[in-house]
Design an enzyme around this catalytic site. Structure first.
Site: not given
Ligand SMILES: NC(=O)c1ccc[n+]([C@@H]2O[C@H](COP(=O)([O-])OP(=O)(O)OC[C@H]3O[C@@H](n4cnc5c(N)ncnc54)[C@H](OP(=O)(O)O)[C@@H]3O)[C@@H](O)[C@H]2O)c1
Length: 276
Positions: A151, A138
């Site tokens: 985080y 991120s």
């Molecule tokens: N959204 C943003 O603005 C942003 C920005 C920078 C980086 N990121 C990074 O991008 C990545 C994905 O996030 P996203 O934005 O796509 O959010 P998201 O839609 O909430 O997706 C997160 C994913 O991680 C899974 N997860 C969480 N804990 C887990 C575990 N213990 N075992 C397996 N899966 C798990 C969730 O599964 P469940 O459905 O079971 O909860 C979901 O599939 C993360 O690493 C986040 O830090 C996001």
């Protein structure tokens, strides 16, 4: 030979879009999630568009689950060409408001799980003399801000790991990179963990301000498919870069950080965050 990809956290957002993009790019894609009942939409798309996607269970907080998922991929496909470490969540709250246990849980999911998966997958890639590991970090892994130190620290740790892996795994022909998105429009903000702020009203104020700001940014956030596009671009680059920034917000912050001293950047961000 068909190329094989494994993605963590494919139930929604960036992991979901990246699984589809990899399958469209010709990878036999193992889209993993801790609750496979959340994989119905992905399975439907795979069937409709004839995409090579298999949904399998992987809870990144559980080492046995990681081992089983990697074994399953190897017994089905016998190789892993691309690993995308994506699963993660956001622990919100100022340092004094977040328990050490919650800090640990944040690191368990966002950092230690990545170490474990790499320890399972790297030997396979070393045997193949090839492989690509994409770590979804991120822009928060490059700059500290108030209100979400658990985080942010977990992503700083991932950044450190990512830089080390470039040398260690690079020696074996394994490419690694860090993807640094800004604010992406996903479920991330709904599943964020927010502790009750009890220690000082100033902490409550900062946390609420940061959350309100984030909420506004999410509305205009970059779509997750754009992150998936950058992942595909990265894996096709002849010389894979150490990191790829995604989103105009992230690009703007990183540009400001590059052009300023640490103290200048801190003052610039304070003005942005707390205009008086
Ligand atoms: N959204 C943003 O603005 C942003 C920005 C920078 C980086 N990121 C990074 O991008 C990545 C994905 O996030 P996203 O934005 O796509 O959010 P998201 O839609 O909430 O997706 C997160 C994913 O991680 C899974 N997860 C969480 N804990 C887990 C575990 N213990 N075992 C397996 N899966 C798990 C969730 O599964 P469940 O459905 O079971 O909860 C979901 O599939 C993360 O690493 C986040 O830090 C996001």
């Amino acid at each position: 030979m068909e190329k094989v990809a494994l993605v963590t956290g494919s139930s929604s957002g960036i992991g979901y879009e990246t699984s589809i993009a990899l399958a469209k790019d010709g990878y036999q894609t193992f889209a993993t999630m801790r609750d496979t009942s959340k994989g119905d939409k992905l399975k439907e798309i795979a069937q409709k568009e004839n995409l090579p996607i298999t949904v399998i269970e992987l809870d990144v907080d559980n080492e046995e689950s990681i081992e089983n998922a990697v074994k399953k991929v190897m017994s089905d496909a016998n190789r892993i060409d691309v690993l995308v470490n994506n699963a993660g969540y956001g622990q919100f709250g100022c340092t004094e408001d977040v328990s050490v246990d919650d800090f640990r849980k944040q690191f368990e999911t966002n950092f230690f799980s990545v170490v474990k998966i790499i320890q399972e997958v790297a030997p396979i890639m070393r045997n193949q003399n090839s492989g690509i590991i994409v770590n979804i970090s991120s822009v928060a892994g490059r700059m500290g801000l108030p209100g979400s130190p658990a985080y942010i620290s977990s992503k700083f740790a991932l950044e450190g790991l990512g830089e080390c892996l470039r040398y260690e795994l690079g020696m074996f022909g394994i490419k690694t990179t860090l993807i640094e998105p800004g604010v992406i429009k996903t479920n991330f903000f709904d599943s964020m963990k927010i502790p009750e702020s009890k220690k000082d009203p100033k902490y409550k104020h900062i946390t609420e301000n940061m959350l309100a700001g984030l909420k506004m940014m999410v509305e205009m956030g970059t779509p997750p498919a754009q992150v998936a596009e950058v992942v595909i671009k990265a894996i096709h680059d002849d010389e894979m870069l150490p990191r790829y920034i995604v989103g105009t917000d992230a690009a703007m912050f990183m540009e400001a950080k590059k052009s300023k001293s640490d103290l200048e950047f801190e003052k610039y961000m304070s003005k942005e965050l707390f205009p008086s």
